[in-house]
Motif scaffolding. Structure first.
Motif, short mmCIF file in Angstrom:
data_model
loop_
_atom_site.label_atom_id
_atom_site.label_comp_id
_atom_site.label_asym_id
_atom_site.label_seq_id
_atom_site.Cartn_x
_atom_site.Cartn_y
_atom_site.Cartn_z
N ALA A 154 0.82 -1.21 0.00
CA ALA A 154 0.00 0.00 0.00
C ALA A 154 0.85 1.26 0.00
N GLY A 155 2.19 1.11 0.08
CA GLY A 155 3.08 2.25 0.04
C GLY A 155 3.47 2.81 1.39
N ASN A 156 3.06 2.13 2.47
CA ASN A 156 3.37 2.60 3.82
C ASN A 156 4.61 1.88 4.35
N GLU A 179 10.51 -7.16 4.50
CA GLU A 179 11.29 -5.95 4.77
C GLU A 179 11.81 -5.33 3.48
N ALA A 180 12.14 -6.18 2.50
CA ALA A 180 12.57 -5.67 1.20
C ALA A 180 11.45 -4.86 0.56
N LEU A 181 10.23 -5.37 0.60
CA LEU A 181 9.09 -4.63 0.06
C LEU A 181 8.89 -3.31 0.79
N ALA A 182 9.09 -3.32 2.11
CA ALA A 182 8.92 -2.10 2.89
C ALA A 182 9.97 -1.06 2.51
N HIS A 183 11.21 -1.50 2.36
CA HIS A 183 12.27 -0.56 1.96
C HIS A 183 12.00 -0.01 0.55
N ALA A 184 11.50 -0.87 -0.35
CA ALA A 184 11.18 -0.40 -1.70
C ALA A 184 10.06 0.63 -1.66
N ALA A 185 9.08 0.43 -0.79
CA ALA A 185 7.99 1.41 -0.66
C ALA A 185 8.52 2.75 -0.19
N VAL A 241 11.15 -8.64 -8.43
CA VAL A 241 10.45 -8.02 -9.55
C VAL A 241 9.55 -6.89 -9.05
N THR A 242 8.79 -7.17 -7.99
CA THR A 242 7.89 -6.16 -7.44
C THR A 242 8.67 -4.97 -6.89
N CYS A 243 9.76 -5.24 -6.17
CA CYS A 243 10.58 -4.15 -5.63
C CYS A 243 11.17 -3.32 -6.77
N GLY A 244 11.65 -4.00 -7.81
CA GLY A 244 12.21 -3.28 -8.95
C GLY A 244 11.19 -2.38 -9.62
N ALA A 245 9.96 -2.88 -9.73
CA ALA A 245 8.90 -2.06 -10.33
C ALA A 245 8.62 -0.83 -9.47
N ARG A 246 8.59 -1.00 -8.14
CA ARG A 246 8.34 0.14 -7.26
C ARG A 246 9.47 1.17 -7.33
N LEU A 247 10.69 0.69 -7.52
CA LEU A 247 11.85 1.58 -7.53
C LEU A 247 12.18 2.09 -8.93
N GLY A 270 11.50 3.84 -1.01
CA GLY A 270 12.46 4.33 -1.99
C GLY A 270 13.91 4.06 -1.66
N ASP A 271 14.18 3.16 -0.72
CA ASP A 271 15.55 2.87 -0.28
C ASP A 271 16.10 1.68 -1.05
N ARG A 272 16.78 1.95 -2.16
CA ARG A 272 17.29 0.88 -3.02
C ARG A 272 18.33 0.02 -2.31
N ARG A 273 19.26 0.65 -1.61
CA ARG A 273 20.35 -0.10 -0.99
C ARG A 273 19.82 -1.09 0.06
N SER A 274 18.94 -0.61 0.93
CA SER A 274 18.38 -1.50 1.96
C SER A 274 17.52 -2.60 1.33
N THR A 275 16.81 -2.26 0.26
CA THR A 275 16.01 -3.26 -0.45
C THR A 275 16.91 -4.36 -0.99
N ASP A 276 18.00 -3.98 -1.62
CA ASP A 276 18.93 -4.95 -2.20
C ASP A 276 19.52 -5.85 -1.12
N ARG A 277 19.90 -5.26 0.01
CA ARG A 277 20.46 -6.06 1.10
C ARG A 277 19.45 -7.08 1.62
N ALA A 278 18.22 -6.64 1.80
CA ALA A 278 17.19 -7.54 2.32
C ALA A 278 16.89 -8.67 1.32
N LEU A 279 16.83 -8.35 0.03
CA LEU A 279 16.59 -9.37 -0.99
C LEU A 279 17.72 -10.38 -1.05
#
Length: 413
Positions: free
Chosen positions: A231-233, A264-270, A314-320, A272-281
């Motif tokens: 939901a973007g939160n 957590e990766a989805l949350a970081h992507a929501a 894929v979902t995180c990449g689309a959000r970012l 806009g934190d690419r680095r944290s998203t990548d680490r979590a993934l």
């Protein structure tokens, strides 16, 4: 490989308890684990395997066969096939059997708390079996068609729970109610009703706390976190994921760790934190690849594997807006989920193409996803398609986009 000959002989002889025992052993599941999955104690499962239908009702046999992926006829229940048709050497039968096992393992279905023998155990198992059946229907039935039935099911659970007297009975029924409320939240989310979805997920978390089981509490907190991330939160999602971790403490099962990292990766992507998203993934994939082959603990009785992580990437990449993330994992990601889930993934892949400037392939995929969303009356899919279209602002869209616009303009659910 499952013991085809022994299972066939037991089915033909009417020794349905033996059928359950053989398949359970083949899946490397203990009696306690099977009992926890269908609302029986370990000793009750032992009696079931020794006496079969002479001791237990068809509901209990149905619950065991559904969880293990056994065709109903193999345990004496009504089906289009009889035990006499079981042929362990037949590749078609083998694929059918193993396919059933895989489908059961892949479902995000919560199961029962372990508990003592008692008259309430069959009631909780029967209620849970109904919830599981509704979950299986979700993949092939519009959520609008299931929603009212699930709400009625919730009211029945609430009525029975209100009359419960023993503490153990109340805990078991709270767990059943938590599962059903979570399903209601999922259906509301699919219909695009985020307000109701959030309310139902909150109710599922509250009921999980009443059940007294930390695994269930963590699961429902993580489920709500996943919803909030989509939901973007992002901040709220990270807080909920952290709450799930605190509940489990140092007793976090490997499958829970792998799944929570993806949340957590989805949350970081929501956020806009690419680095944290990548680490979590990266951590989630490593954890998924290292998962043991043993059945995961309740309530994580669904398969979490590298393909699930690929779908999350894929979902995180689309959000970012990262086309390389989306398109590098698109094929692997599409190996997961049912039609509605694959439609959402296709829209994420379309977003990746669009971010890379490839308009025609993007909207060819989006059109297929939109058609799926309309077929299943999925408000979530249709709204995601609308959001994708809003990202393209060109003044003279090509024909594939105009065709998509025409289909989208006539979309009524």
């Amino acid at each position: 490989m499952w013991q085809a000959k022994a299972v066939r002989e037991a089915a033909r002889a009417g020794d349905y308890g033996k059928v359950i025992e053989l398949v359970r052993q083949d899946r490397r599941m203990t009696q306690a684990q099977l009992g926890g999955a269908i609302g029986l104690s370990q000793s009750a499962v032992s009696r079931l395997e020794k006496r079969g239908a002479r001791t237990y009702s068809t509901e209990v046999l149905a619950a065991a066969s559904a969880h293990l992926g056994i065709p109903p006829s193999w345990v004496g229940l009504a089906d289009s096939r009889s035990p006499g048709h079981v042929n362990g050497d037949d590749d078609v039968d083998r694929r059918r059997f193993l396919g059933g096992v895989a489908a059961t393992a892949a479902m995000p279905v919560l199961t029962a708390l372990p508990h003592r023998d008692g008259p309430s155990e069959g009631r909780a198992a029967a209620l849970r079996l109904s919830t599981s059946a509704y979950r299986r229907l979700d993949g092939s039935t519009p959520s609008r068609d299931l929603s009212e039935a699930v709400k009625s099911h919730m009211r029945l659970i609430q009525s029975i729970t209100a009359k419960a007297t023993g503490e153990g009975d109340r805990h078991r029924l709270a767990a059943v109610g938590s599962e059903a409320a979570s399903l209601a939240g999922w259906l509301a989310w699919d219909m695009g009703d985020n307000g109701s979805a959030r309310t139902w997920y909150g109710s599922a978390l509250k009921a999980a706390r009443a059940s007294g089981d930390p695994l269930l509490v963590a699961y429902q907190a993580g489920s709500l976190a996943q919803f909030e991330a989509h939901a973007g939160n992002g901040t709220e999602a990270l807080n909920l994921a952290g709450r799930a971790r605190r509940v489990l403490g140092d007793r976090c099962p490997p499958v829970a760790e792998a799944w929570l990292l993806s949340v957590e990766a989805l949350a970081h992507a929501a956020g806009g934190d690419r680095r944290s998203t990548d680490r979590a993934l990266t951590a989630s994939r490593a954890a998924a690849e290292a998962l043991p082959g043993d059945p995961p603990p309740w309530p994580w009785v669904f398969a979490f594997d590298p393909e699930k992580v690929a779908a999350c990437r894929v979902t995180c990449g689309a959000r970012l807006g990262l086309a390389d993330w989306v398109l590098s994992d698109d094929v692997e990601a599409l190996a997961t989920g049912h039609a509605k889930q694959r439609a959402l993934l296709l829209l994420d892949i379309a977003a990746g193409h669009l971010a890379g400037g490839r308009i025609e392939p993007a909207f060819a995929l989006a059109r297929w996803a939109l058609d799926t969303g309309l077929t299943y009356k999925s408000g979530r899919v249709v709204e995601r398609a609308r959001a994708l279209r809003r990202t393209l602002t060109t003044g003279a869209p090509p024909k594939v986009v105009r065709d998509f616009d025409e289909r989208l303009h006539g979309a009524y659910l």
